[in-house]
Design a protein around this motif. Structure first.
Motif, PDB file in Angstrom:
ATOM      1  N   PHE A 156       0.975  -1.315   0.080  1.00  0.00           N
ATOM      2  CA  PHE A 156      -0.079  -0.046   0.108  1.00  0.00           C
ATOM      3  C   PHE A 156       0.770   1.101   0.068  1.00  0.00           C
ATOM      4  N   PHE A 157       0.166   2.293  -0.250  1.00  0.00           N
ATOM      5  CA  PHE A 157       1.019   3.588  -0.549  1.00  0.00           C
ATOM      6  C   PHE A 157       0.064   4.797   0.083  1.00  0.00           C
ATOM      7  N   PHE A 158       0.812   5.195   1.388  1.00  0.00           N
ATOM      8  CA  PHE A 158      -0.033   6.071   2.046  1.00  0.00           C
ATOM      9  C   PHE A 158       0.434   7.781   1.463  1.00  0.00           C
ATOM     10  N   VAL A 159      -0.639   8.415   1.237  1.00  0.00           N
ATOM     11  CA  VAL A 159      -0.325  10.062   1.077  1.00  0.00           C
ATOM     12  C   VAL A 159      -0.779  10.840   2.049  1.00  0.00           C
ATOM     13  N   PRO A 160       0.198  11.301   2.444  1.00  0.00           N
ATOM     14  CA  PRO A 160       0.080  12.303   3.851  1.00  0.00           C
ATOM     15  C   PRO A 160      -0.345  13.521   3.339  1.00  0.00           C
ATOM     16  N   VAL A 161      -1.549  14.023   3.243  1.00  0.00           N
ATOM     17  CA  VAL A 161      -2.208  15.051   2.912  1.00  0.00           C
ATOM     18  C   VAL A 161      -2.827  15.538   4.083  1.00  0.00           C
ATOM     19  N   TYR A 162      -2.678  16.919   4.684  1.00  0.00           N
ATOM     20  CA  TYR A 162      -3.310  17.098   5.878  1.00  0.00           C
ATOM     21  C   TYR A 162      -4.430  18.244   5.427  1.00  0.00           C
ATOM     22  N   VAL A 163      -5.625  17.847   5.451  1.00  0.00           N
ATOM     23  CA  VAL A 163      -6.732  18.854   4.871  1.00  0.00           C
ATOM     24  C   VAL A 163      -7.308  19.579   6.056  1.00  0.00           C
ATOM     25  N   SER A 164      -7.122  19.154   7.267  1.00  0.00           N
ATOM     26  CA  SER A 164      -8.110  19.795   8.401  1.00  0.00           C
ATOM     27  C   SER A 164      -7.463  20.936   9.179  1.00  0.00           C
ATOM     28  N   CYS A 165      -6.413  21.351   8.765  1.00  0.00           N
ATOM     29  CA  CYS A 165      -5.527  22.160   9.404  1.00  0.00           C
ATOM     30  C   CYS A 165      -5.789  23.643   9.207  1.00  0.00           C
ATOM     31  N   ASN A 166      -6.746  23.927   8.023  1.00  0.00           N
ATOM     32  CA  ASN A 166      -6.970  25.277   7.745  1.00  0.00           C
ATOM     33  C   ASN A 166      -8.034  25.928   8.415  1.00  0.00           C
ATOM     34  N   PHE A 167      -7.717  26.512   9.872  1.00  0.00           N
ATOM     35  CA  PHE A 167      -8.688  26.852  10.704  1.00  0.00           C
ATOM     36  C   PHE A 167      -9.277  28.368  10.274  1.00  0.00           C
ATOM     37  N   SER A 168     -10.657  28.223  10.417  1.00  0.00           N
ATOM     38  CA  SER A 168     -11.314  29.447  10.108  1.00  0.00           C
ATOM     39  C   SER A 168     -10.947  30.578  10.898  1.00  0.00           C
ATOM     40  N   THR A 169     -10.865  31.919  10.447  1.00  0.00           N
ATOM     41  CA  THR A 169     -10.487  33.062  11.227  1.00  0.00           C
ATOM     42  C   THR A 169     -11.890  33.654  11.926  1.00  0.00           C
ATOM     43  N   VAL A 170     -12.897  33.304  11.401  1.00  0.00           N
ATOM     44  CA  VAL A 170     -14.146  33.495  12.019  1.00  0.00           C
ATOM     45  C   VAL A 170     -14.610  32.777  13.209  1.00  0.00           C
ATOM     46  N   ASN A 171     -14.615  31.325  13.007  1.00  0.00           N
ATOM     47  CA  ASN A 171     -15.081  30.830  14.269  1.00  0.00           C
ATOM     48  C   ASN A 171     -14.158  29.732  14.988  1.00  0.00           C
ATOM     49  N   GLY A 172     -12.862  29.495  14.127  1.00  0.00           N
ATOM     50  CA  GLY A 172     -11.700  28.827  14.673  1.00  0.00           C
ATOM     51  C   GLY A 172     -11.775  27.176  14.346  1.00  0.00           C
ATOM     52  N   PHE A 173     -12.708  27.097  13.679  1.00  0.00           N
ATOM     53  CA  PHE A 173     -13.245  25.525  13.111  1.00  0.00           C
ATOM     54  C   PHE A 173     -12.563  25.307  12.019  1.00  0.00           C
ATOM     55  N   PRO A 174     -11.973  24.079  11.846  1.00  0.00           N
ATOM     56  CA  PRO A 174     -11.505  23.596  10.610  1.00  0.00           C
ATOM     57  C   PRO A 174     -11.995  23.995   9.367  1.00  0.00           C
ATOM     58  N   ALA A 175     -11.624  24.423   8.436  1.00  0.00           N
ATOM     59  CA  ALA A 175     -12.470  24.835   7.168  1.00  0.00           C
ATOM     60  C   ALA A 175     -11.747  23.916   6.053  1.00  0.00           C
ATOM     61  N   ILE A 176     -12.717  23.096   5.358  1.00  0.00           N
ATOM     62  CA  ILE A 176     -12.015  22.113   4.430  1.00  0.00           C
ATOM     63  C   ILE A 176     -12.582  22.409   2.972  1.00  0.00           C
ATOM     64  N   GLY A 177     -12.876  23.574   2.847  1.00  0.00           N
ATOM     65  CA  GLY A 177     -13.133  23.864   1.283  1.00  0.00           C
ATOM     66  C   GLY A 177     -12.160  23.716   0.360  1.00  0.00           C
ATOM     67  N   HIS A 178     -10.916  23.610   0.779  1.00  0.00           N
ATOM     68  CA  HIS A 178      -9.593  23.548   0.161  1.00  0.00           C
ATOM     69  C   HIS A 178      -9.182  22.191  -0.115  1.00  0.00           C
ATOM     70  N   ALA A 179      -9.904  21.072   0.609  1.00  0.00           N
ATOM     71  CA  ALA A 179      -9.366  19.655   0.662  1.00  0.00           C
ATOM     72  C   ALA A 179      -9.363  19.002  -0.739  1.00  0.00           C
ATOM     73  N   ARG A 180     -10.449  19.215  -1.424  1.00  0.00           N
ATOM     74  CA  ARG A 180     -10.536  18.373  -3.044  1.00  0.00           C
ATOM     75  C   ARG A 180      -9.478  19.134  -3.635  1.00  0.00           C
TER      76      ARG A 180
END
Length: 458
Positions: A156-180
């Motif tokens: 197997f080949f593991f692809v290490p992409v972190y998509v959950s660390c783009n925290f919103s400046t409005v509410n501080g929650f992870p913003a994943i709009g860039h994930a795709r």
């Protein structure tokens, strides 16, 4: 160097052995006695030399404790060992996995440009928030003996992409709009650098999607369903927190349901202060978002109004310790509680599920059709309660009945440290922990391994 009048000196031990030769005049008077004495002297010298030389070799052959490695047996892990490891982070060592475990599976970890992973770690929350399993699994694999540096021998080949660390400046929650777009870019990179993605069209490639609706990459379920799984990922294996027992577009892909991330060091710190088997003075506990304004988006959709109903029904009930605001030390409340409510949020799963199990509070799961992680390692039916979303009105009666009947049996099963460990991601990996369970799940999907297919054909 030994002088002629002594064989060995051991001044560092506070004494020395000194052998004097007979004066020449005395030995010359009795040649036979002189010969025997000289013979005895050489025998004694050789014996002492051999003794100290052997001691030196034995000492050098002992492994240094500073470089020792944990060797994992094939048998079931010791409960005492797991308990000690859970409570003492200093005992965590590099995991040496025996040959043949996980069916000899090997995983290659892509070395991607830093913009896909390590750059995000500049925000310390990236490696500690509830979606951080994407970081922990990557780190665990990098230090595991399952990892291979030769991609040609990988299953197997593991692809290490972190998509959950783009925290919103409005509410501080992870913003994943860039994930795709970020994942698509990473796939374009690996397919251009090495031949393995194109060889299998990604069928033996592994990604982590640790957010609300997993590989659909959106917080709201209706939007997630409309978007579906990105076409570029449809052949791959997704490690995702989202899972339900019924058909759902966001699990219309080969996947493994994993738990949300809870920092194991916080669990250890809490258990050191208050052991799981200690007294529990809170009957039913919940702290978190409970919307009371039905006209806004959260009030209409969040938790399918389950949390709102819990607040309305039991907010004034003395048996229930309900709090709507965050508190950094809330784990100290969980370890004091008998029952911990785990209602759905935007998605069916909740980090409270892991925290409740890890801290010995019976989880009360209120999320219709939820698929729970690692059922072969965690006996969910024996350590938790499951309540239908429409049955919240009877919650108090149900908990009272359990407390009066089989609570002791449930707690006995729940407090097994092996159960606790199976839901925590450790770095390095511990035998039986969450990343270990991921590897075990992948080893059952080796029919997707191109290498194994070639070996079977030979």
């Amino acid at each position: 160097m030994l002088e002629t009048k002594r064989v060995v000196q051991l001044r560092s031990r506070g004494f020395y052995v000194r052998m004097r030769l007979l004066h020449g005049t005395r030995s010359s008077r009795n040649p036979e006695k002189g010969f025997c004495y000289r013979y005895f002297k050489w025998i004694l010298w050789l014996s002492i030399s051999f003794y100290f030389f052997s001691s030196f070799l034995i000492t050098r052959s002992k492994p240094s404790s500073s470089i020792s490695r944990t060797t994992v047996s094939r048998s079931k892990p010791s409960r005492a060992l797991i308990e000690e490891s859970l409570l003492n982070s200093s005992s965590l060592q590099h995991l040496q996995i025996p040959d043949g475990l996980f069916k000899g599976m090997k995983v290659y970890v892509y070395e991607l440009p830093s913009k896909y992973n390590s750059d995000w770690l500049s925000n310390e929350r990236c490696s500690s928030h509830l979606f951080a399993s994407e970081v922990a699994i990557h780190r665990g694999l990098m230090r595991s003996d399952v990892r291979t540096l030769d991609p040609w021998e990988a299953d197997f080949f593991f692809v290490p992409v972190y998509v959950s660390c783009n925290f919103s400046t409005v509410n501080g929650f992870p913003a994943i709009g860039h994930a795709r777009s970020l994942i698509a870019s990473a796939i374009e990179h690996v397919s251009a650098q090495l031949p393995f993605w194109n060889r299998s069209l990604g069928a033996d490639h592994v990604f982590v999607a640790s957010h609300d609706f997993g590989s659909c990459f959106h917080t709201l379920e209706d939007v997630a369903i409309a978007d579906g799984v990105p076409e570029v990922l449809r052949n791959s294996i997704i490690l995702q927190t989202f899972g339900v027992k019924h058909k759902h577009p966001c699990q219309d892909v080969e996947h493994v349901v994993i738990p949300p991330y809870i920092p194991p060091e916080t669990v250890r710190a809490t258990l050191k202060k208050s052991p799981a088997t200690g007294p529990r003075d809170i009957f039913a506990f919940f702290r978190g978002k409970m919307e009371v304004h039905p006209k806004n988006v959260s009030g209409r959709f969040y938790s399918k109004k389950v949390r709102t109903e819990i607040w309305r029904k039991y907010g004034g009930d003395r048996r229930f310790y309900l709090r709507r605001h965050r508190f950094v030390g809330y784990q100290s409340e969980i370890v004091r509680s008998t029952f911990c409510l785990c209602p759905l949020g935007w998605a069916p799963w909740s980090p409270r599920l892991v925290e409740s199990v890890a801290l010995g509070c019976v989880p009360v799961i209120i999320a219709d059709g939820i698929q729970l992680p690692f059922p072969s390692a965690v006996p969910w039916a024996e350590i938790s309660l499951t309540l239908a979303e429409n049955d919240v009105d009877n919650l108090g009666k149900i908990l009272e009945h359990v407390a009066a009947t089989n609570l002791t049996s449930i707690q006995r099963n729940l407090w097994d440290p092996l159960v606790r460990e199976a839901l925590l991601f450790n770095v390095p990996i511990l035998e039986g922990d969450a990343t270990w369970q991921v590897l075990d799940a992948l080893s059952k999907k080796l029919d997707r391994s191109h290498r194994k297919t070639l070996l079977r054909g030979q």
